[in-house]
Design a protein around this motif. Structure first.
Motif, PDB file in Angstrom:
ATOM      1  N   ILE A 252       0.856  -1.185   0.000  1.00 33.44           N
ATOM      2  CA  ILE A 252       0.000   0.000   0.000  1.00 33.44           C
ATOM      3  C   ILE A 252       0.887   1.229   0.000  1.00 33.44           C
ATOM      4  O   ILE A 252       1.871   1.313   0.751  1.00 33.44           O
ATOM      5  CB  ILE A 252      -0.968  -0.006   1.198  1.00 33.44           C
ATOM      6  N   THR A 253       0.565   2.185  -0.874  1.00 35.58           N
ATOM      7  CA  THR A 253       1.345   3.410  -0.936  1.00 35.58           C
ATOM      8  C   THR A 253       0.846   4.405   0.103  1.00 35.58           C
ATOM      9  O   THR A 253      -0.203   4.212   0.729  1.00 35.58           O
ATOM     10  CB  THR A 253       1.233   4.043  -2.323  1.00 35.58           C
ATOM     11  N   SER A 254       1.567   5.495   0.250  1.00 29.83           N
ATOM     12  CA  SER A 254       1.156   6.526   1.199  1.00 29.83           C
ATOM     13  C   SER A 254      -0.175   7.145   0.789  1.00 29.83           C
ATOM     14  O   SER A 254      -0.918   7.651   1.644  1.00 29.83           O
ATOM     15  CB  SER A 254       2.224   7.608   1.306  1.00 29.83           C
ATOM     16  N   GLY A 255      -0.487   7.075  -0.490  1.00 33.34           N
ATOM     17  CA  GLY A 255      -1.752   7.610  -0.988  1.00 33.34           C
ATOM     18  C   GLY A 255      -2.903   6.619  -0.911  1.00 33.34           C
ATOM     19  O   GLY A 255      -4.037   6.977  -1.236  1.00 33.34           O
ATOM     20  N   GLY A 256      -2.597   5.384  -0.528  1.00 41.83           N
ATOM     21  CA  GLY A 256      -3.653   4.393  -0.355  1.00 41.83           C
ATOM     22  C   GLY A 256      -3.840   3.419  -1.509  1.00 41.83           C
ATOM     23  O   GLY A 256      -4.740   2.576  -1.463  1.00 41.83           O
ATOM     24  N   SER A 257      -3.007   3.498  -2.526  1.00 40.73           N
ATOM     25  CA  SER A 257      -3.111   2.536  -3.620  1.00 40.73           C
ATOM     26  C   SER A 257      -2.586   1.179  -3.158  1.00 40.73           C
ATOM     27  O   SER A 257      -1.539   1.102  -2.525  1.00 40.73           O
ATOM     28  CB  SER A 257      -2.306   3.011  -4.830  1.00 40.73           C
ATOM     29  N   THR A 258      -3.333   0.135  -3.495  1.00 43.31           N
ATOM     30  CA  THR A 258      -2.997  -1.208  -3.011  1.00 43.31           C
ATOM     31  C   THR A 258      -2.673  -2.162  -4.151  1.00 43.31           C
ATOM     32  O   THR A 258      -3.100  -1.977  -5.295  1.00 43.31           O
ATOM     33  CB  THR A 258      -4.145  -1.794  -2.182  1.00 43.31           C
ATOM     34  N   ASN A 259      -1.939  -3.207  -3.788  1.00 44.54           N
ATOM     35  CA  ASN A 259      -1.581  -4.253  -4.730  1.00 44.54           C
ATOM     36  C   ASN A 259      -1.578  -5.566  -3.956  1.00 44.54           C
ATOM     37  O   ASN A 259      -1.081  -5.619  -2.819  1.00 44.54           O
ATOM     38  CB  ASN A 259      -0.187  -3.994  -5.318  1.00 44.54           C
ATOM     39  N   TYR A 260      -2.161  -6.610  -4.542  1.00 46.11           N
ATOM     40  CA  TYR A 260      -2.278  -7.899  -3.855  1.00 46.11           C
ATOM     41  C   TYR A 260      -1.751  -9.034  -4.726  1.00 46.11           C
ATOM     42  O   TYR A 260      -1.883  -9.008  -5.947  1.00 46.11           O
ATOM     43  CB  TYR A 260      -3.740  -8.207  -3.518  1.00 46.11           C
ATOM     44  N   ALA A 261      -1.223 -10.054  -4.065  1.00 49.29           N
ATOM     45  CA  ALA A 261      -0.926 -11.295  -4.760  1.00 49.29           C
ATOM     46  C   ALA A 261      -2.248 -11.936  -5.172  1.00 49.29           C
ATOM     47  O   ALA A 261      -3.246 -11.836  -4.450  1.00 49.29           O
ATOM     48  CB  ALA A 261      -0.144 -12.237  -3.851  1.00 49.29           C
ATOM     49  N   ASP A 262      -2.254 -12.594  -6.313  1.00 44.08           N
ATOM     50  CA  ASP A 262      -3.483 -13.228  -6.796  1.00 44.08           C
ATOM     51  C   ASP A 262      -4.033 -14.220  -5.770  1.00 44.08           C
ATOM     52  O   ASP A 262      -5.247 -14.374  -5.640  1.00 44.08           O
ATOM     53  CB  ASP A 262      -3.223 -13.942  -8.118  1.00 44.08           C
ATOM     54  N   SER A 263      -3.147 -14.877  -5.046  1.00 45.50           N
ATOM     55  CA  SER A 263      -3.570 -15.923  -4.116  1.00 45.50           C
ATOM     56  C   SER A 263      -4.346 -15.393  -2.918  1.00 45.50           C
ATOM     57  O   SER A 263      -5.009 -16.169  -2.220  1.00 45.50           O
ATOM     58  CB  SER A 263      -2.349 -16.707  -3.625  1.00 45.50           C
ATOM     59  N   VAL A 264      -4.274 -14.091  -2.657  1.00 49.29           N
ATOM     60  CA  VAL A 264      -4.957 -13.537  -1.483  1.00 49.29           C
ATOM     61  C   VAL A 264      -6.043 -12.531  -1.846  1.00 49.29           C
ATOM     62  O   VAL A 264      -6.756 -12.051  -0.950  1.00 49.29           O
ATOM     63  CB  VAL A 264      -3.954 -12.874  -0.508  1.00 49.29           C
ATOM     64  N   LYS A 265      -6.190 -12.214  -3.107  1.00 55.46           N
ATOM     65  CA  LYS A 265      -7.209 -11.247  -3.528  1.00 55.46           C
ATOM     66  C   LYS A 265      -8.594 -11.709  -3.094  1.00 55.46           C
ATOM     67  O   LYS A 265      -8.953 -12.875  -3.263  1.00 55.46           O
ATOM     68  CB  LYS A 265      -7.175 -11.065  -5.046  1.00 55.46           C
ATOM     69  N   GLY A 266      -9.357 -10.780  -2.536  1.00 53.91           N
ATOM     70  CA  GLY A 266     -10.699 -11.095  -2.082  1.00 53.91           C
ATOM     71  C   GLY A 266     -10.750 -11.667  -0.672  1.00 53.91           C
ATOM     72  O   GLY A 266     -11.830 -11.790  -0.094  1.00 53.91           O
ATOM     73  N   ARG A 267      -9.600 -12.035  -0.120  1.00 55.30           N
ATOM     74  CA  ARG A 267      -9.564 -12.591   1.241  1.00 55.30           C
ATOM     75  C   ARG A 267      -8.791 -11.688   2.209  1.00 55.30           C
ATOM     76  O   ARG A 267      -9.154 -11.600   3.388  1.00 55.30           O
ATOM     77  CB  ARG A 267      -8.903 -13.973   1.225  1.00 55.30           C
ATOM     78  N   PHE A 268      -7.729 -11.055   1.726  1.00 55.26           N
ATOM     79  CA  PHE A 268      -6.890 -10.205   2.571  1.00 55.26           C
ATOM     80  C   PHE A 268      -7.123  -8.742   2.211  1.00 55.26           C
ATOM     81  O   PHE A 268      -7.356  -8.413   1.043  1.00 55.26           O
ATOM     82  CB  PHE A 268      -5.412 -10.525   2.366  1.00 55.26           C
ATOM     83  N   THR A 269      -7.008  -7.872   3.218  1.00 54.49           N
ATOM     84  CA  THR A 269      -7.115  -6.434   3.002  1.00 54.49           C
ATOM     85  C   THR A 269      -5.982  -5.727   3.728  1.00 54.49           C
ATOM     86  O   THR A 269      -5.808  -5.914   4.936  1.00 54.49           O
ATOM     87  CB  THR A 269      -8.455  -5.894   3.514  1.00 54.49           C
ATOM     88  N   ILE A 270      -5.236  -4.933   2.971  1.00 52.66           N
ATOM     89  CA  ILE A 270      -4.159  -4.138   3.570  1.00 52.66           C
ATOM     90  C   ILE A 270      -4.654  -2.712   3.779  1.00 52.66           C
ATOM     91  O   ILE A 270      -5.398  -2.177   2.952  1.00 52.66           O
ATOM     92  CB  ILE A 270      -2.885  -4.170   2.698  1.00 52.66           C
ATOM     93  N   SER A 271      -4.247  -2.111   4.884  1.00 51.47           N
ATOM     94  CA  SER A 271      -4.612  -0.721   5.173  1.00 51.47           C
ATOM     95  C   SER A 271      -3.485  -0.107   5.994  1.00 51.47           C
ATOM     96  O   SER A 271      -2.591  -0.816   6.470  1.00 51.47           O
ATOM     97  CB  SER A 271      -5.938  -0.650   5.931  1.00 51.47           C
ATOM     98  N   ARG A 272      -3.538   1.214   6.136  1.00 53.34           N
ATOM     99  CA  ARG A 272      -2.504   1.874   6.917  1.00 53.34           C
ATOM    100  C   ARG A 272      -3.040   3.119   7.595  1.00 53.34           C
ATOM    101  O   ARG A 272      -4.013   3.731   7.118  1.00 53.34           O
ATOM    102  CB  ARG A 272      -1.274   2.210   6.054  1.00 53.34           C
ATOM    103  N   ASP A 273      -2.392   3.472   8.685  1.00 45.17           N
ATOM    104  CA  ASP A 273      -2.690   4.701   9.414  1.00 45.17           C
ATOM    105  C   ASP A 273      -1.417   5.531   9.342  1.00 45.17           C
ATOM    106  O   ASP A 273      -0.450   5.257  10.058  1.00 45.17           O
ATOM    107  CB  ASP A 273      -3.077   4.382  10.860  1.00 45.17           C
ATOM    108  N   ASN A 274      -1.420   6.515   8.461  1.00 48.10           N
ATOM    109  CA  ASN A 274      -0.202   7.302   8.257  1.00 48.10           C
ATOM    110  C   ASN A 274       0.192   8.085   9.507  1.00 48.10           C
ATOM    111  O   ASN A 274       1.375   8.307   9.759  1.00 48.10           O
ATOM    112  CB  ASN A 274      -0.381   8.248   7.073  1.00 48.10           C
ATOM    113  N   ALA A 275      -0.786   8.501  10.280  1.00 46.06           N
ATOM    114  CA  ALA A 275      -0.483   9.270  11.494  1.00 46.06           C
ATOM    115  C   ALA A 275       0.250   8.410  12.524  1.00 46.06           C
ATOM    116  O   ALA A 275       1.023   8.930  13.334  1.00 46.06           O
ATOM    117  CB  ALA A 275      -1.767   9.821  12.096  1.00 46.06           C
ATOM    118  N   LYS A 276      -0.002   7.103  12.479  1.00 44.73           N
ATOM    119  CA  LYS A 276       0.626   6.183  13.423  1.00 44.73           C
ATOM    120  C   LYS A 276       1.779   5.404  12.810  1.00 44.73           C
ATOM    121  O   LYS A 276       2.364   4.546  13.472  1.00 44.73           O
ATOM    122  CB  LYS A 276      -0.411   5.202  13.968  1.00 44.73           C
TER     123      LYS A 276
END
Length: 120
Positions: free
Chosen positions: A51-75
């Motif tokens: 996940i980029t600082s702007g929130g763009s995400t990229n996933y491995a095909d094997s986890v798409k639809g099951r895993f979700t990446i997110s971030r808290d830039n302040a933390k």
């Protein structure tokens, strides 16, 4: 120096969920991409999600639809919500961050890894 500390791994039954967290600390000026990688026994390390600082995400095909990446830039923290876990998701999960420090400029940093084990 920059430290990445992961938490949230453990043992779960197939179909269950886990949430991993990774907090970056130290002499941080800014963080660009953060991500999760995993390495199963006898296999090479592979990308899980980024996940980029702007929130763009990229996933491995094997986890798409099951895993979700997110971030808290302040933390300076990145999360990985893992649902519908499968035994083949068993691995050591490591956090990665591309960090600009106040002293040394840009660098690639890794956490120590956290074990995720999914039983069938």
């Amino acid at each position: 120096q920059v430290q990445l500390v992961e938490s949230g791994g453990g043992l779960v039954q197939a179909g269950g969920s886990l949430r991993l967290s990774c907090a970056a600390s130290g002499s941080i000026f800014s963080i660009n991409t953060m991500g999760w990688y995993r390495q199963a026994p006898g296999k090479q390390r592979e990308l899980v999600a980024t996940i980029t600082s702007g929130g763009s995400t990229n996933y491995a095909d094997s986890v798409k639809g099951r895993f979700t990446i997110s971030r808290d830039n302040a933390k300076n923290t990145v999360y990985l919500q893992m649902n519908s876990l499968k035994p083949e998701d068993t691995a050591v999960y490591s956090c990665n961050a591309f960090v600009r420090t106040k002293v040394a400029g840009w660098g690639d940093y890794w956490g120590q890894g956290t074990q995720v084990t999914v039983s069938s």
